[in-house]
Design an enzyme around this catalytic site. Structure first.
Site, PDB file in Angstrom:
ATOM      1  N   GLN A   1       0.828  -1.202   0.000  1.00  0.00           N
ATOM      2  CA  GLN A   1       0.000   0.000   0.000  1.00  0.00           C
ATOM      3  C   GLN A   1       0.867   1.260   0.000  1.00  0.00           C
ATOM      4  O   GLN A   1       2.067   1.189   0.251  1.00  0.00           O
ATOM      5  CB  GLN A   1      -0.957  -0.029   1.202  1.00  0.00           C
ATOM      6  CG  GLN A   1      -0.308  -0.418   2.516  1.00  0.00           C
ATOM      7  CD  GLN A   1      -1.196  -1.218   3.473  1.00  0.00           C
ATOM      8  OE1 GLN A   1      -2.388  -1.368   3.253  1.00  0.00           O
ATOM      9  NE2 GLN A   1      -0.619  -1.706   4.552  1.00  0.00           N
TER      10      GLN A   1
ATOM     11  N   PRO B   1      -5.660  -5.454   0.352  1.00  0.00           N
ATOM     12  CA  PRO B   1      -5.357  -6.655   1.146  1.00  0.00           C
ATOM     13  C   PRO B   1      -6.387  -6.940   2.234  1.00  0.00           C
ATOM     14  O   PRO B   1      -6.450  -8.050   2.761  1.00  0.00           O
ATOM     15  CB  PRO B   1      -3.985  -6.337   1.759  1.00  0.00           C
ATOM     16  CG  PRO B   1      -3.800  -4.868   1.658  1.00  0.00           C
ATOM     17  CD  PRO B   1      -4.606  -4.421   0.484  1.00  0.00           C
TER      18      PRO B   1
ATOM     19  N   ASP C   1      -8.435  -5.147  13.271  1.00  0.00           N
ATOM     20  CA  ASP C   1      -8.147  -3.706  13.222  1.00  0.00           C
ATOM     21  C   ASP C   1      -7.566  -3.425  11.847  1.00  0.00           C
ATOM     22  O   ASP C   1      -6.361  -3.248  11.682  1.00  0.00           O
ATOM     23  CB  ASP C   1      -7.152  -3.387  14.348  1.00  0.00           C
ATOM     24  CG  ASP C   1      -6.763  -1.915  14.376  1.00  0.00           C
ATOM     25  OD1 ASP C   1      -7.235  -1.150  13.523  1.00  0.00           O
ATOM     26  OD2 ASP C   1      -5.965  -1.548  15.248  1.00  0.00           O
TER      27      ASP C   1
HETATM   28  N1  SAM Z   1      -7.676   2.232  12.526  1.00  0.00           N
HETATM   29  C1  SAM Z   1      -7.576   2.073  11.136  1.00  0.00           C
HETATM   30  C2  SAM Z   1      -8.875   2.292  10.390  1.00  0.00           C
HETATM   31  O1  SAM Z   1      -9.946   1.836  10.799  1.00  0.00           O
HETATM   32  O2  SAM Z   1      -8.814   2.981   9.369  1.00  0.00           O
HETATM   33  C3  SAM Z   1      -6.871   0.834  10.813  1.00  0.00           C
HETATM   34  C4  SAM Z   1      -5.423   1.040  11.094  1.00  0.00           C
HETATM   35  S1  SAM Z   1      -4.343  -0.276  10.928  1.00  0.00           S
HETATM   36  C5  SAM Z   1      -2.896   0.652  10.512  1.00  0.00           C
HETATM   37  C6  SAM Z   1      -4.830  -1.158   9.474  1.00  0.00           C
HETATM   38  C7  SAM Z   1      -3.807  -2.226   9.104  1.00  0.00           C
HETATM   39  O3  SAM Z   1      -4.456  -3.315   8.480  1.00  0.00           O
HETATM   40  C8  SAM Z   1      -2.710  -1.756   8.151  1.00  0.00           C
HETATM   41  O4  SAM Z   1      -1.495  -1.673   8.844  1.00  0.00           O
HETATM   42  C9  SAM Z   1      -2.684  -2.859   7.053  1.00  0.00           C
HETATM   43  O5  SAM Z   1      -1.377  -3.218   6.693  1.00  0.00           O
HETATM   44  C10 SAM Z   1      -3.422  -3.985   7.764  1.00  0.00           C
HETATM   45  N2  SAM Z   1      -3.995  -5.012   6.876  1.00  0.00           N
HETATM   46  C11 SAM Z   1      -4.751  -4.842   5.758  1.00  0.00           C
HETATM   47  N3  SAM Z   1      -5.059  -6.039   5.231  1.00  0.00           N
HETATM   48  C12 SAM Z   1      -4.496  -7.003   6.026  1.00  0.00           C
HETATM   49  C13 SAM Z   1      -4.451  -8.420   6.000  1.00  0.00           C
HETATM   50  N4  SAM Z   1      -5.057  -9.121   5.028  1.00  0.00           N
HETATM   51  N5  SAM Z   1      -3.776  -9.069   6.994  1.00  0.00           N
HETATM   52  C14 SAM Z   1      -3.163  -8.379   7.978  1.00  0.00           C
HETATM   53  N6  SAM Z   1      -3.159  -7.024   8.041  1.00  0.00           N
HETATM   54  C15 SAM Z   1      -3.815  -6.352   7.087  1.00  0.00           C
END
Ligand code: SAM
Length: 283
Positions: free
Chosen positions: A34, A166, A159
């Site tokens: 991303q 992804p 979260d």
């Molecule tokens: N609080 C935030 C929101 O609601 O907008 C979310 C923040 S957190 C940084 C989101 C995380 O989800 C990102 O770091 C991203 O890399 C992760 N993520 C996305 N798809 C994922 C997957 N399939 N497996 C694990 N992590 C994932």
């Protein structure tokens, strides 16, 4: 107004936008998964943006991180093993580790770069990363849950970013079914479930998918979140066991500090708006 001094996220479908006045861009990079940006803002401290969407700010992240963790942890009778899927900024992990009952907290984010940037620009969220109960893994959370053994976790907190890229599979029935299969007897999933005002259809689809994956008990909690579209966010708990009660005494006597969460906030977050009850035939 000079638009270059502002970061703006448009909620296209809702005809709405949220802006923060920025001092400077601190960092940007395309990771393997991303596009990541960090800004210094005038009034919200640092801001992390992923693929153009606001993720976390210094000033208001406590609403989200506390409400993604404490209501579920004070509802499960004895939460010992917690997984956080996504959550790379480590704020949810920090809240989970405030609970003495937790023996193991594993954060599984697909993108290590999110955590490495959080360590630099949000060090206060990462201050429990060296807790001996914490483990950080950088792999796809969908695969992690799919490969897990039955009865290997008590609470799964999803979260994640919005359901694109992804994170898309993290909102599917297949994923919730895999969660159901590896959760213990009173196990529950908590997922950020967007805005009931702007994303009611998505929330309904998520609740349907959780229900058809086998979870008989669903509860959506509401809380403010200035940074996210509409400023009013939600988390949905899907549980194997009844959600009618939470551990009120433990919540009232919590031995740790919070900035937003307390027993009255917990009770208030459970109140269901009229339009929401009508949309999902809730009593
Ligand atoms: N609080 C935030 C929101 O609601 O907008 C979310 C923040 S957190 C940084 C989101 C995380 O989800 C990102 O770091 C991203 O890399 C992760 N993520 C996305 N798809 C994922 C997957 N399939 N497996 C694990 N992590 C994932």
């Amino acid at each position: 107004m000079n638009p270059s001094e502002w970061f703006t996220e448009q909620a296209a479908g809702a005809g709405s936008a949220f802006s923060l006045k920025i001092k400077q861009k601190l960092h940007e990079e395309q990771s393997d998964f991303q596009f990541l940006e960090i800004y210094e803002t005038e009034t919200f401290g640092n801001l992390m943006v992923i693929d153009g969407c606001t993720m976390v700010s210094t000033r208001d992240n406590f609403f989200y991180h506390e409400m993604m963790s404490h209501p579920a942890l004070f509802t499960h009778p004895a939460p010992k093993r917690v997984w956080i899927i996504g959550g790379g900024d480590c704020g949810t992990l920090k809240e989970v580790l405030k609970h003495d009952s937790v023996e193991q907290a594993i954060q599984i984010d697909i993108d290590e770069r999110v955590t490495r940037l959080a360590e630099i620009y949000f060090p206060e969220l990462c201050e429990s990363n060296n807790d001996p109960r914490a483990e950080l893994k950088f792999i796809d959370g969908i695969k992690w849950v799919k490969d897990a053994e039955p009865n290997s976790v008590d609470i799964i907190i999803v979260d994640s970013t919005d359901p694109v890229g992804p994170a898309e599979g993290l909102f599917s029935k297949a994923f919730y079914r895999d969660c159901f299969n590896c959760l213990s007897e009173h196990g529950m999933v908590v997922q950020q479930s967007e805005s009931a005002l702007f994303h009611l259809k998505l929330l309904g689809e998520m609740r349907d998918a959780m229900g058809s994956a086998g979870f008989d008990h669903l509860q959506t909690l509401f809380f403010p979140q200035c940074l996210y579209p509409s400023g009013w966010w939600s988390a949905t708990i899907a549980s194997k066991a009844s959600l009618a009660k939470f551990r009120e005494l433990d919540s009232a006597n919590k031995p740790f500090d919070t900035t937003y969460y307390n027993i009255d906030i917990h009770r208030a977050a459970l109140a269901q708006p009229e339009f929401f009850k009508k949309a999902f035939s809730l009593s």
